[in-house]
Design a protein around this motif. Structure first.
Motif, PDB file in Angstrom:
ATOM      1  N   ASN A 116       0.718  -1.222   0.099  1.00 54.13           N
ATOM      2  CA  ASN A 116      -0.037  -0.143   0.027  1.00 54.13           C
ATOM      3  C   ASN A 116       0.912   1.197   0.005  1.00 54.13           C
ATOM      4  OD1 ASN A 116      -2.191   1.835   0.279  1.00 54.13           O
ATOM      5  ND2 ASN A 116      -2.431   1.279   2.472  1.00 54.13           N
ATOM      6  N   VAL A 117       1.027   1.900  -1.107  1.00 55.05           N
ATOM      7  CA  VAL A 117       1.678   3.289  -1.222  1.00 55.05           C
ATOM      8  C   VAL A 117       0.496   4.402  -0.767  1.00 55.05           C
ATOM      9  CG1 VAL A 117       2.844   4.813  -2.538  1.00 55.05           C
ATOM     10  CG2 VAL A 117       2.832   2.310  -3.279  1.00 55.05           C
ATOM     11  N   ASP A 118       0.929   4.712   0.615  1.00 57.29           N
ATOM     12  CA  ASP A 118      -0.034   5.551   1.266  1.00 57.29           C
ATOM     13  C   ASP A 118       0.506   6.043   2.513  1.00 57.29           C
ATOM     14  OD1 ASP A 118      -2.504   6.346   2.549  1.00 57.29           O
ATOM     15  OD2 ASP A 118      -3.695   4.783   2.258  1.00 57.29           O
ATOM     16  N   GLY A 119       0.093   7.321   2.974  1.00 61.95           N
ATOM     17  CA  GLY A 119       0.527   8.201   4.024  1.00 61.95           C
ATOM     18  C   GLY A 119      -0.049   7.644   5.365  1.00 61.95           C
ATOM     19  N   CYS A 120      -1.061   6.651   5.178  1.00 62.26           N
ATOM     20  CA  CYS A 120      -1.703   6.111   6.224  1.00 62.26           C
ATOM     21  C   CYS A 120      -1.741   4.547   6.219  1.00 62.26           C
ATOM     22  CB  CYS A 120      -3.256   6.340   6.358  1.00 62.26           C
ATOM     23  SG  CYS A 120      -3.356   8.249   6.577  1.00 62.26           S
TER      24      CYS A 120
ATOM     25  N   LEU B 238       4.320   1.845   2.113  1.00 63.15           N
ATOM     26  CA  LEU B 238       5.268   2.866   1.703  1.00 63.15           C
ATOM     27  C   LEU B 238       4.965   4.058   1.872  1.00 63.15           C
ATOM     28  CD1 LEU B 238       6.428   0.775  -1.601  1.00 63.15           C
ATOM     29  CD2 LEU B 238       7.497   0.745   0.377  1.00 63.15           C
ATOM     30  N   GLY B 239       5.825   4.921   2.514  1.00 64.02           N
ATOM     31  CA  GLY B 239       5.471   6.530   2.475  1.00 64.02           C
ATOM     32  C   GLY B 239       4.403   6.880   3.732  1.00 64.02           C
ATOM     33  N   TYR B 240       4.260   5.991   4.856  1.00 61.51           N
ATOM     34  CA  TYR B 240       3.587   6.676   5.867  1.00 61.51           C
ATOM     35  C   TYR B 240       4.211   7.767   6.395  1.00 61.51           C
ATOM     36  CZ  TYR B 240       6.038   4.620  10.094  1.00 61.51           C
ATOM     37  OH  TYR B 240       7.072   4.604  10.832  1.00 61.51           O
ATOM     38  N   GLN B 241       3.192   8.700   6.781  1.00 67.01           N
ATOM     39  CA  GLN B 241       3.521   9.669   7.728  1.00 67.01           C
ATOM     40  C   GLN B 241       2.928   9.608   9.030  1.00 67.01           C
ATOM     41  OE1 GLN B 241       2.567  13.372   5.359  1.00 67.01           O
ATOM     42  NE2 GLN B 241       2.629  12.064   3.675  1.00 67.01           N
ATOM     43  N   THR B 242       3.932   9.770  10.008  1.00 67.84           N
ATOM     44  CA  THR B 242       3.826   9.388  11.433  1.00 67.84           C
ATOM     45  C   THR B 242       2.482   9.857  11.983  1.00 67.84           C
ATOM     46  OG1 THR B 242       5.810   8.942  11.817  1.00 67.84           O
ATOM     47  CG2 THR B 242       4.754   9.177  13.580  1.00 67.84           C
ATOM     48  N   TYR B 243       2.325  11.310  11.902  1.00 69.29           N
ATOM     49  CA  TYR B 243       1.175  12.028  12.241  1.00 69.29           C
ATOM     50  C   TYR B 243      -0.077  11.541  11.809  1.00 69.29           C
ATOM     51  CZ  TYR B 243       3.203  14.754   8.367  1.00 69.29           C
ATOM     52  OH  TYR B 243       3.852  14.904   7.126  1.00 69.29           O
ATOM     53  N   TYR B 244      -0.070  10.987  10.708  1.00 70.97           N
ATOM     54  CA  TYR B 244      -1.738  10.409  10.277  1.00 70.97           C
ATOM     55  C   TYR B 244      -1.926   9.077  10.997  1.00 70.97           C
ATOM     56  CZ  TYR B 244      -1.482  14.255   6.860  1.00 70.97           C
ATOM     57  OH  TYR B 244      -1.390  15.252   6.032  1.00 70.97           O
ATOM     58  N   ASN B 245      -0.957   8.528  11.846  1.00 69.13           N
ATOM     59  CA  ASN B 245      -1.126   7.076  12.151  1.00 69.13           C
ATOM     60  C   ASN B 245      -1.007   7.097  13.770  1.00 69.13           C
ATOM     61  OD1 ASN B 245      -1.188   5.451   9.664  1.00 69.13           O
ATOM     62  ND2 ASN B 245       0.632   6.878   9.390  1.00 69.13           N
ATOM     63  N   SER B 246      -2.237   6.516  14.250  1.00 67.60           N
ATOM     64  CA  SER B 246      -1.877   6.574  15.957  1.00 67.60           C
ATOM     65  C   SER B 246      -0.958   5.402  16.355  1.00 67.60           C
ATOM     66  CB  SER B 246      -3.518   6.058  16.164  1.00 67.60           C
ATOM     67  OG  SER B 246      -3.470   4.657  16.178  1.00 67.60           O
ATOM     68  N   GLN B 247      -0.233   5.881  17.661  1.00 67.22           N
ATOM     69  CA  GLN B 247       0.607   4.881  18.261  1.00 67.22           C
ATOM     70  C   GLN B 247       0.014   3.369  18.190  1.00 67.22           C
ATOM     71  OE1 GLN B 247       3.614   5.938  18.688  1.00 67.22           O
ATOM     72  NE2 GLN B 247       4.165   3.681  18.926  1.00 67.22           N
ATOM     73  N   GLU B 248      -1.169   3.129  18.443  1.00 71.58           N
ATOM     74  CA  GLU B 248      -1.571   1.955  18.236  1.00 71.58           C
ATOM     75  C   GLU B 248      -1.500   1.118  17.126  1.00 71.58           C
ATOM     76  OE1 GLU B 248      -6.077  -0.270  19.824  1.00 71.58           O
ATOM     77  OE2 GLU B 248      -5.985   1.756  18.929  1.00 71.58           O
TER      78      GLU B 248
ATOM     79  N   THR C  14      11.744   6.529   2.774  1.00 68.77           N
ATOM     80  CA  THR C  14      11.469   5.860   1.198  1.00 68.77           C
ATOM     81  C   THR C  14      12.095   6.882   0.441  1.00 68.77           C
ATOM     82  OG1 THR C  14       9.659   4.909   2.200  1.00 68.77           O
ATOM     83  CG2 THR C  14       9.737   5.165  -0.246  1.00 68.77           C
ATOM     84  N   VAL C  15      11.990   8.210   0.278  1.00 64.12           N
ATOM     85  CA  VAL C  15      12.394   9.164  -0.410  1.00 64.12           C
ATOM     86  C   VAL C  15      13.898   9.180  -0.412  1.00 64.12           C
ATOM     87  CG1 VAL C  15      12.509  11.689  -1.027  1.00 64.12           C
ATOM     88  CG2 VAL C  15      10.364  10.550  -0.411  1.00 64.12           C
ATOM     89  N   SER C  16      14.663   9.127   0.534  1.00 62.81           N
ATOM     90  CA  SER C  16      15.981   9.081   0.753  1.00 62.81           C
ATOM     91  C   SER C  16      16.640   8.119   0.222  1.00 62.81           C
ATOM     92  CB  SER C  16      16.465   9.534   2.124  1.00 62.81           C
ATOM     93  OG  SER C  16      16.008   8.357   2.623  1.00 62.81           O
ATOM     94  N   ASN C  17      16.007   6.924  -0.070  1.00 64.33           N
ATOM     95  CA  ASN C  17      16.537   5.500  -0.547  1.00 64.33           C
ATOM     96  C   ASN C  17      15.483   4.866  -1.347  1.00 64.33           C
ATOM     97  OD1 ASN C  17      18.288   3.629  -1.157  1.00 64.33           O
ATOM     98  ND2 ASN C  17      18.024   2.505   0.959  1.00 64.33           N
ATOM     99  N   LEU C  18      15.134   5.746  -2.568  1.00 67.06           N
ATOM    100  CA  LEU C  18      13.987   5.002  -3.562  1.00 67.06           C
ATOM    101  C   LEU C  18      14.155   3.855  -3.890  1.00 67.06           C
ATOM    102  CD1 LEU C  18      11.411   6.494  -3.761  1.00 67.06           C
ATOM    103  CD2 LEU C  18      12.289   7.230  -6.216  1.00 67.06           C
ATOM    104  N   SER C  19      15.407   3.327  -4.139  1.00 65.05           N
ATOM    105  CA  SER C  19      15.657   1.991  -4.509  1.00 65.05           C
ATOM    106  C   SER C  19      15.471   0.956  -3.670  1.00 65.05           C
ATOM    107  CB  SER C  19      17.190   1.920  -4.980  1.00 65.05           C
ATOM    108  OG  SER C  19      18.013   2.155  -3.998  1.00 65.05           O
ATOM    109  N   SER C  20      15.194   1.340  -2.424  1.00 70.80           N
ATOM    110  CA  SER C  20      14.720   0.154  -1.296  1.00 70.80           C
ATOM    111  C   SER C  20      13.168  -0.112  -1.916  1.00 70.80           C
ATOM    112  CB  SER C  20      14.663   0.799  -0.023  1.00 70.80           C
ATOM    113  OG  SER C  20      13.768   2.056   0.101  1.00 70.80           O
ATOM    114  N   VAL C  21      12.631   0.583  -2.327  1.00 71.24           N
ATOM    115  CA  VAL C  21      11.178   0.092  -2.910  1.00 71.24           C
ATOM    116  C   VAL C  21      11.276  -0.993  -3.952  1.00 71.24           C
ATOM    117  CG1 VAL C  21       9.306   0.834  -4.328  1.00 71.24           C
ATOM    118  CG2 VAL C  21      10.471   2.524  -2.946  1.00 71.24           C
TER     119      VAL C  21
END
Length: 388
Positions: A147-151, A184-194, A212-219
């Protein structure tokens, strides 16, 4: 047959594209038109399907979905030196109930996958990914979902499913086909600690946007191990999408998004690809141009797949054993593509569907780290899932 319920591409789009260059995609793709009907599915290798369903996006008031801008943008692009036969099958109209849409989409995707046709699904709300996953219910394999998603989209699985909780439903609903879930690409402030803790507890993979952005080949190795890839357009910076998702000020830029979809196409295993959360908001022309290019890069990747047989590893692979603590890690490097894999110990009798997961794609960096006595995290998680 479910395909007979697909709406043909509108006459307006056909007329708009009729004067395009003879080498444009419009003149290369086999189209579902009102006049000619559906293309011959048995001759296709990639099939594009629009799904006009967004009732799973509870926070979206918009009811109209129109993929015409995407098609206009896609058709005017020029193909590369491609050999893949592509078809555009038109749109699936939303059913009376959302479950009707899911059932029809699941049926179509299952039939295409069985016939070695890769569906490229454009949506609507991202909970449609659930139908893509369920298409594998009658296939003898476990499923890896990326899932390529911030959440994470785990949500509250005890409530009705939405585009923010479909992954939670995938995890708990029977039959259990899910082997691994990667974000891929989650943003911490969009996801609860749970949710973050649950990802760790289930040994799922998650990669922060910055890493992910700093090492795109890891995708690449993550995509190489995927069966289904779901791309949420809200993972892209709002300004890149012409303001389509105005609250998403951070995310991938256009080049990064296209590179990710190309990696998905290059994967020998990806058999279903979806792009979701397309809204008729903001600058539709800008957003449609990017979606068209995401599809273009996925198809480009498919054309350059290097199908490698890992069953006979004695001929085209170099084998390296690396002792780390009490483990003996077994790496394989392809002499053809120079790609790397690491072997996961397979427990006989645990789950026969897992046999295909005994080799996990990895990077040369994973091998080098193992030589420095560092066990790759993805190998550890895959091994633990095998043991559970």
């Amino acid at each position: 047959m479910a395909f007979e319920n697909l709406l043909p591409i509108s006459d307006a789009v056909i007329a708009h594209s009729a004067l395009l260059h003879e080498q444009s995609l419009f003149n290369q793709i086999r189209l579902h038109t009102r006049q000619d009907g559906l293309p011959n599915l048995s001759e296709l290798q990639i099939a594009i399907i629009g799904v006009r369903e967004n009732r799973g996006a509870a926070d979206t008031q918009e009811t109209l979905i129109d993929f015409a801008p995407i098609r206009k943008a896609l058709y005017r692009l020029f193909p590369g030196n491609w050999h893949t036969v592509i078809g555009d099958l038109g749109d699936l109209e939303a059913g009376d109930q959302i479950s009707d849409t899911f059932y029809a989409l699941q049926d179509m995707v299952a039939q295409l996958v069985k016939n070695n046709v890769i569906p490229v699904v454009i949506g609507g709300s991202q909970d449609l990914t659930y139908a893509l996953y369920r298409a594998f219910d009658n296939l003898d394999q476990m499923v890896n979902l990326v899932n390529v998603d911030g959440c994470f989209d785990l949500g509250d699985s005890s409530l009705p499913m939405t585009h923010k909780s479909f992954v939670g439903k995938i995890i708990i609903d029977q039959p259990y086909n899910l082997f691994n879930y990667s974000n891929l690409g989650y943003q911490t402030y969009y996801n609860s600690q749970e949710e973050i803790d649950l990802m760790e507890k289930l040994y799922f993979d998650s990669f922060r946007l910055g890493n992910t952005v700093s090492n795109l080949s890891s995708v690449e190795p993550v995509m190489r191990d995927a069966d289904v890839v779901s791309f949420d357009l809200s993972s892209v910076q709002s300004e890149v999408l012409g303001g389509m998702h105005p609250e998403k000020v951070n995310g991938f830029n256009g080049r990064e998004a296209c590179a990710i979809t190309r990696y998905a196409g290059l994967s020998d295993r990806v058999s279903v690809f979806g792009i979701f959360e397309y809204l008729l908001a903001g600058n539709t022309e800008t957003a449609s141009a990017l979606v068209a290019q995401l599809i273009w890069y996925f198809i480009e990747g498919v054309n350059y797949r290097m199908t490698e047989s890992l069953t006979d590893r004695d001929t085209d692979f170099l084998h390296y054993n690396v002792p780390v603590d009490d483990e003996l890690l077994s790496f394989y490097k392809s002499t053809k593509s120079e790609r790397w894999w690491i072997e996961i110990p397979f427990l006989e009798g645990v789950n026969n569907k897992l046999k295909r997961h005994t080799l996990l794609p990895c990077t040369q960096e994973d091998y080098e780290n193992a030589c420095n006595q560092e066990i790759p995290e993805r190998w550890y998680k895959a091994k633990r899932k095998n043991e559970i």
